[in-house]
Scaffold this motif. Structure first.
Motif: not given
Length: 208
Positions: A15-22, A80-83, A85-99
């Motif tokens: 059921e994923f759309h193309l945008s969801d894979w990105f 897609g919106r929830e997905l 947000s979850l991706a952004d938490v990892i990439s732009f929240g947790v990852a910068p803090a770990v860096i």
């Protein structure tokens, strides 16, 4: 009488759309950045800091593309919106803090500030998700953001990349360190506090 509908294997993925894979590619890049920083902590090879930072800029590319593809295909969805947000938490929240942590912000006060930064990012995304409809003012697109978007944390990532290139990591962090009540604070970590505070502010930023 009712009949039970058979559930096909991997039906959710189908059921994923193309945008969801990105969007998932965004999350993969963020996870890769975390692994790179863990490797840096083990090996002290600064190239892994560059890899981590580079992965987050790749995550930004995927983050921008997923929104544009969703609008192009007109297949935006709640999932897609929830997905996203979850991706952004990892990439732009947790990852910068770990860096930041990997680059030397490892004192007790540093950890508190970095945790605050992540909490602000999570709160910012949650607020956006529940207010997106009202912010769009009945249209298809949100007119403005309340608080700075979480991808602005890449400014901190860029700063850490520069610091690493200058050897200003770990014991050589810019602005040194101070000891308060027996615990360490690196003043540069306060930039994470500022970034997090701006995310949860009520500042209105027009969405382009």
């Amino acid at each position: 009488m009712t009949t039970n509908k058979l559930h096909k294997p991997f039906s959710m993925i189908r059921e994923f759309h193309l945008s969801d894979w990105f969007t998932l590619a965004n999350a993969v890049c963020g996870t890769g950045a975390l692994f790179s920083m863990l490797t840096y902590l083990q090996t002290s090879e600064v190239s892994h800091v560059y890899y981590a930072c580079g992965m987050l800029f790749a995550a930004l590319v995927f983050d921008v593309l997923d929104g544009r593809i969703a609008r192009w295909q007109q297949k935006a969805s709640g999932m897609g919106r929830e997905l996203d947000s979850l991706a952004d938490v990892i990439s732009f929240g947790v990852a910068p803090a770990v860096i930041g942590y990997g680059c030397g912000m490892q004192g007790l006060y540093d950890r508190i500030v970095l945790t605050y930064f992540v909490a602000c990012g999570v709160s910012r995304l949650a607020r956006y998700n529940i207010t997106a409809e009202s912010l769009s003012e009945g249209g298809d697109k949100v007119k403005y953001f309340e608080g700075t978007p979480i991808p602005t944390s890449l400014l901190l990532v860029l700063l850490m990349t520069w610091a690493a290139s200058q050897g200003a990591v770990r014991e050589s962090l810019w602005f040194g360190q101070v000891v308060i009540a027996g615990f360490t604070l690196h003043p540069i970590v306060l930039l994470f506090a500022v970034s997090g505070s701006l995310m949860i502010s009520r500042i209105r930023i027009p969405k382009l």
